[in-house]
Design a protein around this motif. Structure first.
Motif, short mmCIF file in Angstrom:
data_model
loop_
_atom_site.label_atom_id
_atom_site.label_comp_id
_atom_site.label_asym_id
_atom_site.label_seq_id
_atom_site.Cartn_x
_atom_site.Cartn_y
_atom_site.Cartn_z
N GLU A 17 26.14 -52.15 68.11
CA GLU A 17 25.79 -53.60 67.72
C GLU A 17 27.37 -54.08 68.43
O GLU A 17 27.04 -55.49 68.55
N ALA A 62 21.23 -54.84 61.08
CA ALA A 62 22.11 -55.98 60.63
C ALA A 62 21.51 -57.06 60.16
O ALA A 62 22.06 -57.64 58.72
N ALA A 109 28.02 -57.94 63.81
CA ALA A 109 26.68 -58.14 63.33
C ALA A 109 26.42 -59.65 63.22
O ALA A 109 25.37 -60.10 63.60
#
Length: 230
Positions: A17, A62, A109
């Protein structure tokens, strides 16, 4: 007896991420991700099968976490105990402000969701399970939009949902894109430019203004009105 797993897939996804948020999906490699997560290349393949599957799961995680936060914010605003009309407007405002709240909690995110088109991570070759997860996520979002529309106007047709989409998707994207996609330091997108209070209040004012005009088409309840909070 099976060998104990010495790595946490969630930590691998956390590292992915951050990398996607910092350099985009094209900048993520198995070798680079393994180094960032402190695991072997084989551990990543063992846990996820392939890099595209991993990146798809990262995006879906996310997006799901953001929608969880947004739904909670809407529910709390709707149950605040104020007049029903005002609470309905407050719920839309809460949904619109959710990206700013999410950015404080999950900056990488939030940056990824704002800056990376999901089609780049969730292409046509998406495995069946991830495709089903994506469809379920889309349905949850549509259900939320319809619920907000019904709360305001007692209707959830296409015109009403389009107005809610303007309020909770289009306007927040326009208001928050710059701080959420601004260049970051070499810390791997672990932070984003804070979304200032003035921007959030102006977005709130815009949302409250938009919902005073009823959707086109068949009539429902009169548009709810509420003054901007201090």
């Amino acid at each position: 007896m099976a060998r104990p797993r010495m790595y946490d897939p969630e930590l691998i996804m956390d590292a992915a991420e951050r990398l996607v948020a910092g350099s985009g999906p094209d900048g993520v490699t198995i070798r680079g991700l393994a180094a960032a997560a402190g695991v072997s290349n084989g551990a990543i393949y063992h846990a996820f099968g392939s890099l595209p599957v991993l990146l798809g799961r990262v995006w879906l995680r996310a997006a799901g976490d953001f929608l969880d936060l947004q739904e909670t914010a809407v529910r709390e605003a709707a149950e605040s105990g104020g007049p029903p009309a005002g609470a309905a407007v407050d719920a839309v405002v809460a949904a619109a402000d959710a990206p700013a709240v999410f950015a404080l909690r999950r900056p990488a995110a939030a940056r990824m969701l704002m800056s990376v088109n999901r089609e780049r991570l969730l292409g046509p070759g998406l495995p069946d399970q991830l495709a089903a997860d994506l469809l379920a996520l889309d349905r949850r979002l549509l259900d939320l939009l319809k619920r907000l529309a019904r709360g305001l106007w007692g209707r959830a047709d296409a015109a009403a949902v389009a107005v809610i989409t303007l309020c909770v998707v289009d306007l927040p994207t326009a208001a928050f894109r710059r701080p959420l996609t601004a260049p970051v330091t070499d810390e791997g997108a672990t932070a984003v430019t804070p979304i200032d209070t003035d921007t959030r209040r102006r977005l709130e004012a815009a949302v409250r203004a938009v919902v005073t005009i009823p959707p086109a088409g068949r009539s429902g309840r009169r548009p709810a009105t509420s003054t901007t909070k201090d």
